[in-house]
Design an enzyme around this catalytic site. Structure first.
Site: not given
Length: 269
Positions: A161, A3, A257
């Site tokens: 996520n 991320e 996802r």
């Protein structure tokens, strides 16, 4: 895939390791030999990140790296050992060396090409030039669920996520809620929380999203063990009791996802 906070940490580390000094560059794998030759012996001028894209400025241009699912940097102190395996790019300075393996993208960009890439990306909560109103203009008109919009790098850059699941939980927003149904107040709260949480991630090198009253010490529970983050509310906690209301955390697939949320705390009216 890392991320955004991970990429900003990498930009910081590149700056600390190589800024202002000549850097030896090579591509042992051979797939970036021409680019490495242009970097070799020249100083690193600046390094920055935009979402999941890393940029390192050299006199020859901007080194652009996107790690994708499998890319990673490995670091060490010189002298660097003999290369082993598929090393796309090796940089060696006086204080450190790093090896880049398996990136989705490793290329040299002109300043104009770099500017064009920035223009295609959504605002990054970790950049001082980020404009959350630009993202809101898209979110507020979209029928897509907010959970999908937060993961769209053309809308918001750097959110993955974990951050999307956690920020929506922290503001009790159903991840399946359409962007157009969000209120401006909800969006401002989401953005401000992303700015804070992701900045904490840059400093700590891990993702912690749990408020003090829900930490292991406060609740008398064991700490979470997961290489993908620290203390979280719903991410990868499917079937476990919510730390706030006690209902089982749910999961389902959204655009390939895994989506995580609490049906009690994030129940749409």
């Amino acid at each position: 895939m890392p991320e955004g906070h991970v990429i900003h940490r990498l930009a910081r580390r590149l700056t600390e390791a190589f800024a202002g000094e000549p850097v030896a560059a090579a591509s042992p794998q051979g797939r970036f030999s021409e680019g490495a030759a242009l970097l070799h012996g020249r100083p690193l001028l600046a390094a920055e990140a935009h979402g999941k894209h890393l940029f390192a400025g050299f006199p020859a241009g901007w080194l652009h790296v996107h790690l994708g699912l499998y890319g990673k940097f490995a670091w060490g102190e010189p002298p660097a050992p003999a290369p082993v395996g598929q090393i796309r790019l090796r940089l060696v300075g006086e204080k450190a060396y790093c090896d880049l393996r398996g990136p989705t993208v490793c290329e040299l960009l002109t300043p104009g090409e770099k500017d064009a890439l920035h223009a295609r990306l959504g605002p990054d909560p970790l950049r001082p030039d980020a404009d959350p109103d630009r993202a809101w203009a898209t979110v507020s008109r979209s029928r897509q669920p907010i959970s999908a919009l937060l993961m769209d790098q053309k809308v918001v850059s750097g959110v993955g996520n974990i951050y999307r699941a956690e920020v929506l939980f922290r503001h009790r927003i159903d991840p399946r809620k359409a962007g157009k149904d969000l209120t401006p107040r909800e969006w401002k709260a989401i953005w401000a929380d992303l700015v804070s949480l992701m900045a904490d991630g840059v400093e700590a090198g891990r993702i912690d999203t749990v408020r003090p009253e829900h930490m292991p010490e406060a609740m008398g529970r064991p700490p979470r063990v997961d290489a993908h983050g620290g203390e979280v509310y719903v991410y990868r906690r499917a079937g476990l009791p919510c730390l706030v209301c006690g209902l089982a955390v749910r999961t389902e697939s959204l655009q390939a996802r895994n989506l995580f949320w609490c049906p009690g705390c994030q129940n749409s009216p």
